[in-house]
Scaffold this motif. Sequence first.
Motif, PDB file in Angstrom:
ATOM      1  N   ILE A 208       0.849  -1.191   0.000  1.00 30.82           N
ATOM      2  CA  ILE A 208       0.000   0.000   0.000  1.00 30.82           C
ATOM      3  C   ILE A 208       0.884   1.241   0.000  1.00 30.82           C
ATOM      4  O   ILE A 208       1.848   1.338   0.781  1.00 30.82           O
ATOM      5  N   VAL A 209       0.568   2.166  -0.890  1.00 29.41           N
ATOM      6  CA  VAL A 209       1.333   3.398  -1.037  1.00 29.41           C
ATOM      7  C   VAL A 209       0.395   4.581  -0.802  1.00 29.41           C
ATOM      8  O   VAL A 209      -0.698   4.631  -1.370  1.00 29.41           O
ATOM      9  N   VAL A 210       0.798   5.509   0.035  1.00 30.07           N
ATOM     10  CA  VAL A 210       0.020   6.719   0.316  1.00 30.07           C
ATOM     11  C   VAL A 210       0.865   7.923  -0.078  1.00 30.07           C
ATOM     12  O   VAL A 210       2.058   7.997   0.256  1.00 30.07           O
ATOM     13  N   HIS A 211       0.256   8.891  -0.778  1.00 32.34           N
ATOM     14  CA  HIS A 211       0.954  10.114  -1.156  1.00 32.34           C
ATOM     15  C   HIS A 211       0.964  11.085   0.024  1.00 32.34           C
ATOM     16  O   HIS A 211      -0.003  11.165   0.796  1.00 32.34           O
ATOM     17  N   SER A 212       2.030  11.843   0.118  1.00 33.90           N
ATOM     18  CA  SER A 212       2.127  12.836   1.189  1.00 33.90           C
ATOM     19  C   SER A 212       1.026  13.883   1.056  1.00 33.90           C
ATOM     20  O   SER A 212       0.554  14.428   2.063  1.00 33.90           O
ATOM     21  N   GLY A 213       0.597  14.156  -0.179  1.00 31.58           N
ATOM     22  CA  GLY A 213      -0.476  15.126  -0.383  1.00 31.58           C
ATOM     23  C   GLY A 213      -1.774  14.703   0.286  1.00 31.58           C
ATOM     24  O   GLY A 213      -2.555  15.546   0.735  1.00 31.58           O
ATOM     25  N   LEU A 214      -2.005  13.404   0.357  1.00 28.49           N
ATOM     26  CA  LEU A 214      -3.220  12.931   1.020  1.00 28.49           C
ATOM     27  C   LEU A 214      -3.134  13.163   2.524  1.00 28.49           C
ATOM     28  O   LEU A 214      -4.102  13.617   3.152  1.00 28.49           O
ATOM     29  N   ILE A 215      -1.985  12.874   3.124  1.00 28.96           N
ATOM     30  CA  ILE A 215      -1.850  13.067   4.564  1.00 28.96           C
ATOM     31  C   ILE A 215      -1.992  14.545   4.909  1.00 28.96           C
ATOM     32  O   ILE A 215      -2.622  14.914   5.909  1.00 28.96           O
ATOM     33  N   ARG A 216      -1.431  15.428   4.059  1.00 25.35           N
ATOM     34  CA  ARG A 216      -1.549  16.869   4.316  1.00 25.35           C
ATOM     35  C   ARG A 216      -2.999  17.333   4.244  1.00 25.35           C
ATOM     36  O   ARG A 216      -3.368  18.334   4.862  1.00 25.35           O
TER      37      ARG A 216
END
Length: 359
Positions: A208-216
Amino acid sequence: MSQIPARLFSPGLPAAGQDVVLLVEGKTLRILEPSRYLPERGIQLRRVGFDLKGLELAWDDGAGRHALQILDAQAAATLISALPPTLHEALAALALSGRKQRRARRLGWSALALFFATPLLMLGLFLAFADPIAGWIAERIPLEQERKLGEASFTQMKAELQLRDDSEGAQKLRELGQRLTQGSRYNYEFHLADKTEINAFALPGGIIVVHSGLIRATTRPEELAGVLAHEVQHVELRHGLKNIVKQLGLTGLWMFATGDIGSGLAGSAATQLLSLKFSRDAEREADAHGLDSLLRSGIDPRGMPDFFRILADKAGAPPAMLSTHPQSAEREQALRDKLASLPPVPAKPLGWQPWPPAL
Protein backbone atom coordinates in the motif's frame (compact mmCIF):
# COMPACT_ATOMS: atom_id res chain seq x y z
CA MET A 1 -33.09 -45.89 -75.12
CA SER A 2 -30.98 -43.29 -73.29
CA GLN A 3 -27.55 -42.05 -74.29
CA ILE A 4 -25.49 -40.69 -71.43
CA PRO A 5 -22.00 -39.12 -71.66
CA ALA A 6 -19.54 -40.77 -69.29
CA ARG A 7 -15.86 -41.38 -68.63
CA LEU A 8 -14.43 -44.86 -68.58
CA PHE A 9 -11.47 -46.04 -66.49
CA SER A 10 -10.19 -49.48 -67.44
CA PRO A 11 -6.93 -51.39 -67.70
CA GLY A 12 -5.15 -50.36 -70.89
CA LEU A 13 -6.74 -46.90 -71.01
CA PRO A 14 -4.97 -43.64 -70.09
CA ALA A 15 -4.87 -42.87 -66.37
CA ALA A 16 -7.18 -39.90 -66.96
CA GLY A 17 -9.76 -42.22 -68.52
CA GLN A 18 -11.61 -42.02 -71.85
CA ASP A 19 -14.80 -40.22 -72.81
CA VAL A 20 -17.53 -42.67 -73.86
CA VAL A 21 -21.27 -42.86 -74.38
CA LEU A 22 -23.36 -45.17 -72.22
CA LEU A 23 -26.50 -46.64 -73.76
CA VAL A 24 -29.36 -47.82 -71.57
CA GLU A 25 -31.27 -50.40 -73.62
CA GLY A 26 -34.06 -51.93 -71.60
CA LYS A 27 -32.36 -54.26 -69.13
CA THR A 28 -28.85 -53.81 -70.52
CA LEU A 29 -26.12 -51.20 -70.29
CA ARG A 30 -23.73 -50.86 -73.21
CA ILE A 31 -20.72 -48.66 -73.88
CA LEU A 32 -20.04 -47.34 -77.36
CA GLU A 33 -16.48 -47.12 -78.69
CA PRO A 34 -15.05 -49.34 -77.40
CA SER A 35 -18.21 -51.37 -77.56
CA ARG A 36 -18.85 -53.55 -74.53
CA TYR A 37 -21.71 -54.59 -72.31
CA LEU A 38 -21.71 -54.02 -68.61
CA PRO A 39 -22.37 -57.12 -66.49
CA GLU A 40 -25.92 -57.61 -65.30
CA ARG A 41 -24.77 -58.25 -61.75
CA GLY A 42 -21.89 -57.28 -59.52
CA ILE A 43 -22.00 -53.57 -60.36
CA GLN A 44 -21.36 -51.26 -57.44
CA LEU A 45 -22.78 -47.74 -57.37
CA ARG A 46 -21.40 -44.76 -55.50
CA ARG A 47 -21.74 -40.99 -55.60
CA VAL A 48 -18.81 -39.01 -57.01
CA GLY A 49 -17.94 -35.44 -57.85
CA PHE A 50 -17.27 -32.37 -55.68
CA ASP A 51 -20.90 -32.07 -54.63
CA LEU A 52 -21.48 -35.86 -54.73
CA LYS A 53 -24.19 -35.48 -57.36
CA GLY A 54 -22.39 -37.58 -59.94
CA LEU A 55 -22.55 -41.38 -60.21
CA GLU A 56 -19.95 -44.13 -60.62
CA LEU A 57 -20.60 -47.70 -61.78
CA ALA A 58 -17.73 -50.06 -60.92
CA TRP A 59 -17.22 -53.75 -61.59
CA ASP A 60 -14.54 -56.42 -61.83
CA ASP A 61 -13.96 -58.95 -64.60
CA GLY A 62 -11.11 -61.13 -65.67
CA ALA A 63 -9.24 -58.13 -67.10
CA GLY A 64 -9.30 -56.09 -63.88
CA ARG A 65 -11.21 -53.27 -62.24
CA HIS A 66 -13.42 -50.97 -64.37
CA ALA A 67 -15.20 -47.75 -63.45
CA LEU A 68 -17.65 -45.62 -65.40
CA GLN A 69 -18.21 -42.11 -64.08
CA ILE A 70 -21.03 -39.73 -64.94
CA LEU A 71 -20.18 -36.40 -63.34
CA ASP A 72 -22.97 -34.30 -64.80
CA ALA A 73 -25.74 -34.19 -62.18
CA GLN A 74 -28.57 -34.17 -64.70
CA ALA A 75 -27.06 -37.05 -66.69
CA ALA A 76 -26.55 -39.01 -63.45
CA ALA A 77 -30.20 -38.44 -62.51
CA THR A 78 -31.28 -39.64 -65.97
CA LEU A 79 -29.21 -42.81 -65.59
CA ILE A 80 -30.61 -43.54 -62.12
CA SER A 81 -34.15 -43.28 -63.42
CA ALA A 82 -33.31 -45.66 -66.29
CA LEU A 83 -31.26 -48.29 -64.47
CA PRO A 84 -32.41 -51.85 -65.16
CA PRO A 85 -34.09 -53.88 -62.35
CA THR A 86 -30.92 -55.88 -61.79
CA LEU A 87 -29.35 -52.76 -60.28
CA HIS A 88 -32.27 -51.77 -58.04
CA GLU A 89 -30.66 -53.45 -55.03
CA ALA A 90 -27.43 -51.53 -55.63
CA LEU A 91 -29.54 -48.39 -56.10
CA ALA A 92 -31.17 -48.91 -52.67
CA ALA A 93 -27.73 -49.33 -51.10
CA LEU A 94 -26.65 -46.11 -52.84
CA ALA A 95 -29.61 -44.22 -51.41
CA LEU A 96 -28.78 -45.48 -47.90
CA SER A 97 -25.15 -44.54 -48.35
CA GLY A 98 -26.21 -41.09 -49.56
CA ARG A 99 -28.26 -40.50 -46.44
CA LYS A 100 -25.30 -41.51 -44.27
CA GLN A 101 -22.98 -39.22 -46.22
CA ARG A 102 -25.36 -36.28 -45.90
CA ARG A 103 -25.67 -36.93 -42.18
CA ALA A 104 -21.90 -37.14 -41.86
CA ARG A 105 -21.50 -33.88 -43.80
CA ARG A 106 -23.99 -32.14 -41.55
CA LEU A 107 -22.16 -33.41 -38.50
CA GLY A 108 -18.86 -32.31 -40.02
CA TRP A 109 -20.13 -28.81 -40.76
CA SER A 110 -21.66 -28.62 -37.29
CA ALA A 111 -18.36 -29.66 -35.73
CA LEU A 112 -16.51 -27.09 -37.83
CA ALA A 113 -18.98 -24.38 -36.86
CA LEU A 114 -18.64 -25.36 -33.21
CA PHE A 115 -14.86 -25.27 -33.52
CA PHE A 116 -14.93 -21.67 -34.74
CA ALA A 117 -17.82 -20.62 -32.51
CA THR A 118 -16.38 -22.00 -29.28
CA PRO A 119 -13.81 -19.19 -28.72
CA LEU A 120 -16.50 -16.59 -29.38
CA LEU A 121 -18.89 -18.41 -27.08
CA MET A 122 -16.25 -18.61 -24.35
CA LEU A 123 -15.47 -14.93 -24.78
CA GLY A 124 -19.17 -14.06 -24.62
CA LEU A 125 -19.62 -16.11 -21.45
CA PHE A 126 -16.55 -14.52 -19.91
CA LEU A 127 -17.82 -11.01 -20.69
CA ALA A 128 -21.30 -11.82 -19.39
CA PHE A 129 -20.00 -13.34 -16.15
CA ALA A 130 -16.63 -11.59 -15.87
CA ASP A 131 -16.95 -10.64 -12.21
CA PRO A 132 -17.94 -14.06 -10.78
CA ILE A 133 -15.48 -15.85 -13.09
CA ALA A 134 -12.65 -13.49 -12.12
CA GLY A 135 -13.56 -13.94 -8.45
CA TRP A 136 -13.59 -17.72 -8.75
CA ILE A 137 -10.18 -17.76 -10.45
CA ALA A 138 -8.65 -15.17 -8.08
CA GLU A 139 -9.56 -17.22 -5.03
CA ARG A 140 -7.60 -20.14 -6.50
CA ILE A 141 -4.41 -18.21 -7.15
CA PRO A 142 -1.82 -18.89 -4.42
CA LEU A 143 -0.93 -15.95 -2.17
CA GLU A 144 2.74 -16.19 -3.17
CA GLN A 145 1.82 -15.71 -6.83
CA GLU A 146 -0.37 -12.75 -5.95
CA ARG A 147 2.48 -11.27 -3.95
CA LYS A 148 4.90 -11.68 -6.87
CA LEU A 149 2.48 -9.80 -9.12
CA GLY A 150 2.23 -6.91 -6.66
CA GLU A 151 6.00 -6.79 -6.18
CA ALA A 152 6.60 -6.76 -9.95
CA SER A 153 4.21 -3.84 -10.33
CA PHE A 154 5.75 -1.94 -7.40
CA THR A 155 9.25 -2.46 -8.82
CA GLN A 156 8.20 -0.88 -12.11
CA MET A 157 6.72 2.20 -10.44
CA LYS A 158 9.49 2.76 -7.88
CA ALA A 159 11.51 4.84 -10.33
CA GLU A 160 8.74 7.46 -10.32
CA LEU A 161 8.22 7.41 -6.55
CA GLN A 162 10.28 9.38 -4.05
CA LEU A 163 9.69 7.24 -0.99
CA ARG A 164 9.86 8.80 2.47
CA ASP A 165 9.72 5.57 4.46
CA ASP A 166 12.05 6.89 7.18
CA SER A 167 9.84 9.87 8.01
CA GLU A 168 7.50 10.31 10.98
CA GLY A 169 4.54 10.15 8.59
CA ALA A 170 5.66 6.75 7.29
CA GLN A 171 5.96 5.50 10.88
CA LYS A 172 2.38 6.60 11.59
CA LEU A 173 1.26 4.83 8.41
CA ARG A 174 2.84 1.60 9.60
CA GLU A 175 1.34 1.91 13.09
CA LEU A 176 -2.15 2.39 11.67
CA GLY A 177 -1.61 -0.34 9.09
CA GLN A 178 -0.49 -2.90 11.67
CA ARG A 179 -3.53 -2.14 13.78
CA LEU A 180 -5.90 -2.57 10.85
CA THR A 181 -4.33 -5.79 9.54
CA GLN A 182 -3.97 -7.90 12.67
CA GLY A 183 -4.70 -11.54 11.87
CA SER A 184 -4.55 -11.00 8.10
CA ARG A 185 -3.25 -13.71 5.78
CA TYR A 186 -1.12 -11.05 4.03
CA ASN A 187 2.21 -9.56 5.07
CA TYR A 188 1.64 -5.86 4.46
CA GLU A 189 4.02 -3.10 3.44
CA PHE A 190 3.08 0.56 3.88
CA HIS A 191 5.00 3.19 1.94
CA LEU A 192 4.90 6.98 1.92
CA ALA A 193 5.55 8.66 -1.44
CA ASP A 194 6.50 12.33 -1.67
CA LYS A 195 3.76 13.39 -4.11
CA THR A 196 1.38 16.32 -3.88
CA GLU A 197 -1.62 14.45 -5.35
CA ILE A 198 -4.32 13.33 -2.92
CA ASN A 199 -3.99 9.65 -3.66
CA ALA A 200 -3.41 6.21 -2.19
CA PHE A 201 -3.39 2.80 -3.85
CA ALA A 202 -3.13 -0.88 -3.00
CA LEU A 203 -1.33 -3.55 -5.01
CA PRO A 204 -2.03 -7.28 -4.91
CA GLY A 205 -0.32 -9.12 -2.09
CA GLY A 206 -0.43 -6.30 0.48
CA ILE A 207 1.65 -3.35 -0.80
CA ILE A 208 0.00 0.00 0.00
CA VAL A 209 1.33 3.40 -1.04
CA VAL A 210 0.02 6.72 0.32
CA HIS A 211 0.95 10.11 -1.16
CA SER A 212 2.13 12.84 1.19
CA GLY A 213 -0.48 15.13 -0.38
CA LEU A 214 -3.22 12.93 1.02
CA ILE A 215 -1.85 13.07 4.56
CA ARG A 216 -1.55 16.87 4.32
CA ALA A 217 -5.23 17.01 3.35
CA THR A 218 -6.31 15.23 6.55
CA THR A 219 -7.13 17.11 9.75
CA ARG A 220 -6.74 14.21 12.18
CA PRO A 221 -5.21 10.71 12.16
CA GLU A 222 -8.63 8.98 12.13
CA GLU A 223 -9.17 10.31 8.61
CA LEU A 224 -5.91 8.73 7.46
CA ALA A 225 -6.99 5.53 9.20
CA GLY A 226 -10.20 5.61 7.14
CA VAL A 227 -8.18 5.80 3.92
CA LEU A 228 -5.88 2.96 5.01
CA ALA A 229 -8.83 0.79 6.08
CA HIS A 230 -10.30 1.26 2.60
CA GLU A 231 -7.05 0.36 0.82
CA VAL A 232 -6.43 -2.66 3.05
CA GLN A 233 -9.84 -4.01 2.07
CA HIS A 234 -8.91 -3.75 -1.62
CA VAL A 235 -6.15 -6.23 -0.79
CA GLU A 236 -8.23 -8.45 1.49
CA LEU A 237 -11.01 -8.66 -1.12
CA ARG A 238 -8.41 -9.27 -3.88
CA HIS A 239 -9.82 -6.47 -6.02
CA GLY A 240 -6.50 -5.83 -7.79
CA LEU A 241 -6.07 -9.50 -8.61
CA LYS A 242 -9.62 -9.77 -9.93
CA ASN A 243 -9.00 -6.64 -12.02
CA ILE A 244 -5.98 -8.11 -13.76
CA VAL A 245 -7.76 -11.44 -14.32
CA LYS A 246 -10.57 -9.59 -16.10
CA GLN A 247 -8.09 -7.46 -18.04
CA LEU A 248 -6.21 -10.49 -19.35
CA GLY A 249 -9.48 -12.11 -20.37
CA LEU A 250 -9.20 -15.72 -21.50
CA THR A 251 -5.46 -15.44 -22.17
CA GLY A 252 -3.42 -16.88 -19.39
CA LEU A 253 -6.31 -17.65 -17.06
CA TRP A 254 -5.36 -21.29 -16.85
CA MET A 255 -1.80 -20.31 -15.94
CA PHE A 256 -3.17 -18.07 -13.22
CA ALA A 257 -5.57 -20.71 -11.93
CA THR A 258 -2.79 -23.30 -11.64
CA GLY A 259 -0.40 -20.83 -10.08
CA ASP A 260 2.03 -21.22 -12.98
CA ILE A 261 2.61 -17.59 -13.95
CA GLY A 262 5.56 -17.31 -16.29
CA SER A 263 7.84 -14.33 -16.09
CA GLY A 264 6.51 -12.87 -19.34
CA LEU A 265 2.90 -13.12 -18.28
CA ALA A 266 3.65 -11.76 -14.82
CA GLY A 267 5.48 -8.80 -16.36
CA SER A 268 2.62 -8.07 -18.71
CA ALA A 269 0.08 -8.31 -15.91
CA ALA A 270 2.16 -6.05 -13.67
CA THR A 271 2.41 -3.42 -16.40
CA GLN A 272 -1.34 -3.46 -17.00
CA LEU A 273 -2.05 -3.31 -13.27
CA LEU A 274 -0.55 0.18 -13.08
CA SER A 275 -3.28 1.61 -15.31
CA LEU A 276 -6.29 -0.28 -13.95
CA LYS A 277 -8.94 1.41 -11.83
CA PHE A 278 -11.30 -0.23 -9.42
CA SER A 279 -14.96 -0.32 -10.35
CA ARG A 280 -17.55 1.68 -8.47
CA ASP A 281 -18.88 -1.52 -6.92
CA ALA A 282 -15.39 -2.44 -5.72
CA GLU A 283 -14.94 1.01 -4.18
CA ARG A 284 -18.24 0.80 -2.34
CA GLU A 285 -17.35 -2.70 -1.12
CA ALA A 286 -13.97 -1.50 0.17
CA ASP A 287 -15.71 1.42 1.92
CA ALA A 288 -18.17 -0.87 3.71
CA HIS A 289 -15.59 -3.46 4.75
CA GLY A 290 -13.14 -0.73 5.70
CA LEU A 291 -15.69 0.82 8.03
CA ASP A 292 -16.17 -2.58 9.68
CA SER A 293 -12.41 -2.96 10.17
CA LEU A 294 -12.23 0.46 11.85
CA LEU A 295 -14.93 -0.63 14.27
CA ARG A 296 -13.10 -3.88 15.02
CA SER A 297 -9.84 -1.99 15.58
CA GLY A 298 -11.39 0.48 18.00
CA ILE A 299 -10.64 3.46 15.73
CA ASP A 300 -13.24 6.19 15.38
CA PRO A 301 -14.99 5.17 12.10
CA ARG A 302 -16.26 8.70 11.47
CA GLY A 303 -12.83 9.55 10.12
CA MET A 304 -13.69 7.78 6.85
CA PRO A 305 -16.81 9.82 5.91
CA ASP A 306 -15.15 12.95 7.31
CA PHE A 307 -12.32 12.54 4.81
CA PHE A 308 -14.81 12.23 1.95
CA ARG A 309 -16.34 15.50 3.11
CA ILE A 310 -12.88 17.10 2.85
CA LEU A 311 -12.56 15.80 -0.70
CA ALA A 312 -16.04 16.97 -1.66
CA ASP A 313 -15.30 20.45 -0.35
CA LYS A 314 -12.16 20.84 -2.41
CA ALA A 315 -12.63 22.99 -5.48
CA GLY A 316 -11.52 22.13 -9.03
CA ALA A 317 -11.06 18.74 -10.65
CA PRO A 318 -11.56 15.67 -8.49
CA PRO A 319 -8.42 14.13 -7.00
CA ALA A 320 -6.74 11.31 -8.92
CA MET A 321 -8.07 8.65 -6.57
CA LEU A 322 -11.63 9.72 -7.40
CA SER A 323 -11.36 10.01 -11.18
CA THR A 324 -13.35 6.84 -11.80
CA HIS A 325 -14.82 6.36 -8.33
CA PRO A 326 -18.27 7.17 -6.96
CA GLN A 327 -18.66 10.82 -6.00
CA SER A 328 -17.25 11.78 -2.61
CA ALA A 329 -20.58 13.10 -1.33
CA GLU A 330 -22.34 9.88 -2.36
CA ARG A 331 -19.78 7.71 -0.59
CA GLU A 332 -19.81 9.95 2.48
CA GLN A 333 -23.59 9.70 2.79
CA ALA A 334 -23.57 5.91 2.36
CA LEU A 335 -21.05 5.60 5.20
CA ARG A 336 -22.94 7.97 7.49
CA ASP A 337 -26.17 6.07 6.84
CA LYS A 338 -24.46 2.81 7.80
CA LEU A 339 -23.04 4.35 10.99
CA ALA A 340 -26.45 5.74 11.91
CA SER A 341 -27.90 2.22 11.69
CA LEU A 342 -25.39 0.88 14.23
CA PRO A 343 -25.42 1.29 18.01
CA PRO A 344 -22.95 3.90 19.25
CA VAL A 345 -19.47 2.46 19.49
CA PRO A 346 -17.03 4.20 21.85
CA ALA A 347 -13.72 4.86 20.13
CA LYS A 348 -10.79 6.39 21.90
CA PRO A 349 -9.18 9.20 19.87
CA LEU A 350 -5.72 8.39 18.59
CA GLY A 351 -4.50 11.68 20.02
CA TRP A 352 -1.49 12.05 17.77
CA GLN A 353 -0.48 15.70 17.93
CA PRO A 354 0.60 17.76 16.20
CA TRP A 355 -1.12 16.64 13.00
CA PRO A 356 -0.20 16.06 10.24
CA PRO A 357 3.14 14.52 11.18
CA ALA A 358 6.45 15.44 9.55
CA LEU A 359 6.58 14.05 6.04
